[in-house]
Design a protein around this motif. Sequence first.
Motif, PDB file in Angstrom:
ATOM      1  N   ARG A 103     -42.098  65.167  24.902  1.00  0.00           N
ATOM      2  CA  ARG A 103     -41.145  64.573  25.838  1.00  0.00           C
ATOM      3  C   ARG A 103     -41.147  65.213  27.214  1.00  0.00           C
ATOM      4  NH1 ARG A 103     -36.209  67.463  25.341  1.00  0.00           N
ATOM      5  NH2 ARG A 103     -36.058  68.776  23.476  1.00  0.00           N
ATOM      6  N   ALA A 104     -41.862  66.334  27.392  1.00  0.00           N
ATOM      7  CA  ALA A 104     -41.961  66.935  28.724  1.00  0.00           C
ATOM      8  C   ALA A 104     -43.139  67.893  28.774  1.00  0.00           C
ATOM      9  CB  ALA A 104     -40.683  67.675  29.097  1.00  0.00           C
ATOM     10  N   VAL A 105     -43.868  67.850  29.892  1.00  0.00           N
ATOM     11  CA  VAL A 105     -44.926  68.821  30.177  1.00  0.00           C
ATOM     12  C   VAL A 105     -44.572  69.487  31.493  1.00  0.00           C
ATOM     13  CG1 VAL A 105     -47.359  69.166  30.692  1.00  0.00           C
ATOM     14  CG2 VAL A 105     -46.692  67.518  28.940  1.00  0.00           C
ATOM     15  N   LEU A 106     -44.447  70.807  31.470  1.00  0.00           N
ATOM     16  CA  LEU A 106     -44.077  71.584  32.646  1.00  0.00           C
ATOM     17  C   LEU A 106     -45.305  72.350  33.122  1.00  0.00           C
ATOM     18  CD1 LEU A 106     -41.368  70.979  31.110  1.00  0.00           C
ATOM     19  CD2 LEU A 106     -40.487  73.088  32.095  1.00  0.00           C
ATOM     20  N   LEU A 107     -45.710  72.116  34.374  1.00  0.00           N
ATOM     21  CA  LEU A 107     -46.938  72.683  34.913  1.00  0.00           C
ATOM     22  C   LEU A 107     -46.632  73.681  36.017  1.00  0.00           C
ATOM     23  CD1 LEU A 107     -49.023  69.392  35.165  1.00  0.00           C
ATOM     24  CD2 LEU A 107     -49.067  71.076  33.337  1.00  0.00           C
ATOM     25  N   ALA A 108     -47.290  74.828  35.966  1.00  0.00           N
ATOM     26  CA  ALA A 108     -47.083  75.873  36.973  1.00  0.00           C
ATOM     27  C   ALA A 108     -48.363  76.655  37.135  1.00  0.00           C
ATOM     28  CB  ALA A 108     -45.939  76.797  36.558  1.00  0.00           C
ATOM     29  N   GLY A 109     -48.440  77.435  38.206  1.00  0.00           N
ATOM     30  CA  GLY A 109     -49.540  78.359  38.386  1.00  0.00           C
ATOM     31  C   GLY A 109     -50.575  77.944  39.397  1.00  0.00           C
ATOM     32  N   GLU A 110     -50.665  76.638  39.709  1.00  0.00           N
ATOM     33  CA  GLU A 110     -51.615  76.147  40.692  1.00  0.00           C
ATOM     34  C   GLU A 110     -51.186  74.745  41.090  1.00  0.00           C
ATOM     35  OE1 GLU A 110     -55.341  76.392  38.726  1.00  0.00           O
ATOM     36  OE2 GLU A 110     -54.872  74.884  37.230  1.00  0.00           O
ATOM     37  N   GLY A 132     -49.977  56.448  34.058  1.00  0.00           N
ATOM     38  CA  GLY A 132     -50.709  55.347  33.458  1.00  0.00           C
ATOM     39  C   GLY A 132     -50.755  55.439  31.948  1.00  0.00           C
ATOM     40  N   SER A 133     -50.646  56.650  31.411  1.00  0.00           N
ATOM     41  CA  SER A 133     -50.689  56.852  29.959  1.00  0.00           C
ATOM     42  C   SER A 133     -49.297  56.869  29.333  1.00  0.00           C
ATOM     43  CB  SER A 133     -51.405  58.173  29.644  1.00  0.00           C
ATOM     44  OG  SER A 133     -52.730  58.171  30.123  1.00  0.00           O
ATOM     45  N   PHE A 134     -48.370  57.613  29.941  1.00  0.00           N
ATOM     46  CA  PHE A 134     -47.058  57.833  29.342  1.00  0.00           C
ATOM     47  C   PHE A 134     -45.938  57.030  30.002  1.00  0.00           C
ATOM     48  CE2 PHE A 134     -49.388  61.440  27.782  1.00  0.00           C
ATOM     49  CZ  PHE A 134     -48.805  61.758  26.570  1.00  0.00           C
ATOM     50  N   GLY A 135     -46.159  56.549  31.230  1.00  0.00           N
ATOM     51  CA  GLY A 135     -45.085  55.867  31.940  1.00  0.00           C
ATOM     52  C   GLY A 135     -43.908  56.803  32.134  1.00  0.00           C
ATOM     53  N   ASP A 136     -42.713  56.317  31.835  1.00  0.00           N
ATOM     54  CA  ASP A 136     -41.493  57.125  31.958  1.00  0.00           C
ATOM     55  C   ASP A 136     -41.069  57.744  30.634  1.00  0.00           C
ATOM     56  OD1 ASP A 136     -41.100  56.642  34.714  1.00  0.00           O
ATOM     57  OD2 ASP A 136     -40.279  54.659  34.262  1.00  0.00           O
ATOM     58  N   ARG A 137     -41.919  57.599  29.600  1.00  0.00           N
ATOM     59  CA  ARG A 137     -41.510  58.066  28.274  1.00  0.00           C
ATOM     60  C   ARG A 137     -41.388  59.586  28.197  1.00  0.00           C
ATOM     61  NH1 ARG A 137     -45.634  58.446  23.747  1.00  0.00           N
ATOM     62  NH2 ARG A 137     -45.187  60.675  23.964  1.00  0.00           N
ATOM     63  N   ALA A 138     -42.255  60.294  28.909  1.00  0.00           N
ATOM     64  CA  ALA A 138     -42.247  61.757  28.896  1.00  0.00           C
ATOM     65  C   ALA A 138     -42.339  62.257  30.332  1.00  0.00           C
ATOM     66  CB  ALA A 138     -43.410  62.300  28.069  1.00  0.00           C
ATOM     67  N   ALA A 139     -41.614  63.331  30.615  1.00  0.00           N
ATOM     68  CA  ALA A 139     -41.551  63.865  31.979  1.00  0.00           C
ATOM     69  C   ALA A 139     -42.746  64.760  32.269  1.00  0.00           C
ATOM     70  CB  ALA A 139     -40.262  64.661  32.164  1.00  0.00           C
ATOM     71  N   LEU A 140     -43.318  64.611  33.463  1.00  0.00           N
ATOM     72  CA  LEU A 140     -44.325  65.534  33.984  1.00  0.00           C
ATOM     73  C   LEU A 140     -43.659  66.286  35.125  1.00  0.00           C
ATOM     74  CD1 LEU A 140     -47.326  66.427  33.808  1.00  0.00           C
ATOM     75  CD2 LEU A 140     -47.784  64.812  35.656  1.00  0.00           C
TER      76      LEU A 140
END
Length: 626
Positions: A274-281, A293-301
Amino acid sequence: MTESTILSTWARQVVRLGPACALDTADGPVGYADLAARVAGYEARLTTGGSPAPPVLLMSADPVEVIAAMLGCMAAGRTFAPVSVATPAAVLAGILDALRPGTAVVDAAHVDVLRDVLHDVRHAATAAAPVETLCPQDVVSGDASADRWADATVADHGYVCFTSGTTGRPKGIRGSLRAVRHFVDWERAEFGVGTGTRVSQLTSPGFDAFLRDAFVPLCAGGTVCVPPGATPPVGDGLARWLAAARVEIAHCVPTVFRTLRAARDVADRLPALRAVLLAGEPLHAADVAWWRGSFGDRAALVNLYGPSETTMTKFFRRTTADDAHARPVPVGRPLPGVSFRVLGAGGIGEIEIETPFPLPGYLGDEPGGFDADGRRFRTGDLGRVRADGELEVLGRRDGLVKVNGVRVELGEVEGALRLHEDVRDVVAAAVEHEEGTVLAAYHVGDAAEADLRAHARRLLTPAAVPTVFVPMAEIPRTLNGKADRRRLPRPGAGPVSGSAPRDGLERDIMAIWAELLGLAAIGRDDDFVRLGGDSLATARLLDRLRTRHGVEIPLRTFLSAPTVAGLAATVTALRATVAVGSVSAGNEAAAPGEPAGRTPSEGAAESAPSGSEPVPAVVAAGEGGR
């Protein structure tokens, strides 16, 4: 009312949940009560009568033992400093000299390496107070003291994480556990992390983001999901593990995240995510476009930003459809209690962050970007504020770059390479390409690439070893004599061996190598590791071959012949084996106890080689700071 700490918040979950799963590992689940027993064992071994007690170095490949030792240090009132077991000896010597630990928790497999480095360092502090080495296997689990920890008032002795420094020596950043708890509380509330929530652990213990991966779920009564192997899974392997582990919240660097694009039907395979949290770059617009295009609004980026000096993330943005076209993708707004300024005229300037808690600064009071009050830090990053009040980060104002999520000082790389007797001049540069950032070294002199790469590996952390070495007649210079990086050629002017592919399979493998390594050309006899392929690049390569050619190549098989020619021969042989196995399965009954159609390659896949960080790790697996 006593302020909650990481230790007390976690201990209340131990009291409440007991045998519930705290960590889900390849060796089986570890319950909250089981983890508490390990913590009690470390507390007993690490408690001293002295005050202040010297720091504790943590050097273990087992995340369970690292987390238990961290909590044990908190309970014993000791500062802890986790480092990667892959840290080169020269770098480890600098860390020991700066930290001057009293105890080192170190795996049995690495204790002799540590002792050799301690012997060679020979600094006065080591001679006066020898470092005690403590192997996890010698720590006896004790009686859990969760009730006592839940109500204890323990001073915040913090932690230290190490990054590269401008002098070529590791720089120790002192971190506050109070600041870690500030982030933990925010993520728990923002993303609904609670009892049973399953959170990924894809970061090396040597980076401060490991604290986020561990204590967000543990302080919420959730589960830390630990993948098998020495480095993070990538590509289809990452998708398979996320699905099997039923991960709901994933943390990683964008470099690792991008490998998911090679997986098929990834959104359908990850219903729990339900969520992917990206950090570091930096996060790229193309990343957002693929995700939506893959998840739409179903899971947060979610795009995160924050230097290690201010303790992990300080800004966040839930990406939107507009970010699929943004240049750059904004890092958003600050966390509660955090403020910032952009220092400079014309709307673009250096980013300064103010935190609601004191910033401990650098080990040894090394000067840096901290203000006199210890609450503001000048990041060295350039940024601007958008009309909607959100922050954009535009790059660095100095020689610090991020390679696969790891902070690298270009000056440190250049300084190390200049120590080679056959190098007359050198400049390092970060070169962007589709797969991420490539670290290139442009050198003048008679040094052979193999010798120069080996030299770099002895003196630099894995992330700081250049992927590409480019020989130059001279380094282009500006009028004031500085290296003109804008005039440096794109790396990869030609293959090392010059040997051409013999068939379509070799051409396809060469194309994959060129894409992964950022090289313009590859020879069929070139060595993947010599060309700069680290552990994450190796994992990506094997994953790409799995999805494109339908073969599972064991790591040791690849490393026995890491050339295009050798890899093509392996692919051909495995295809033949699979074909024979399929015929046999159709015509003969399976042997007792063996499934029909099983090939020698099935179940033989191994993790990427240890010894490299985030990576790409990446990096290292890895994240670290900005």
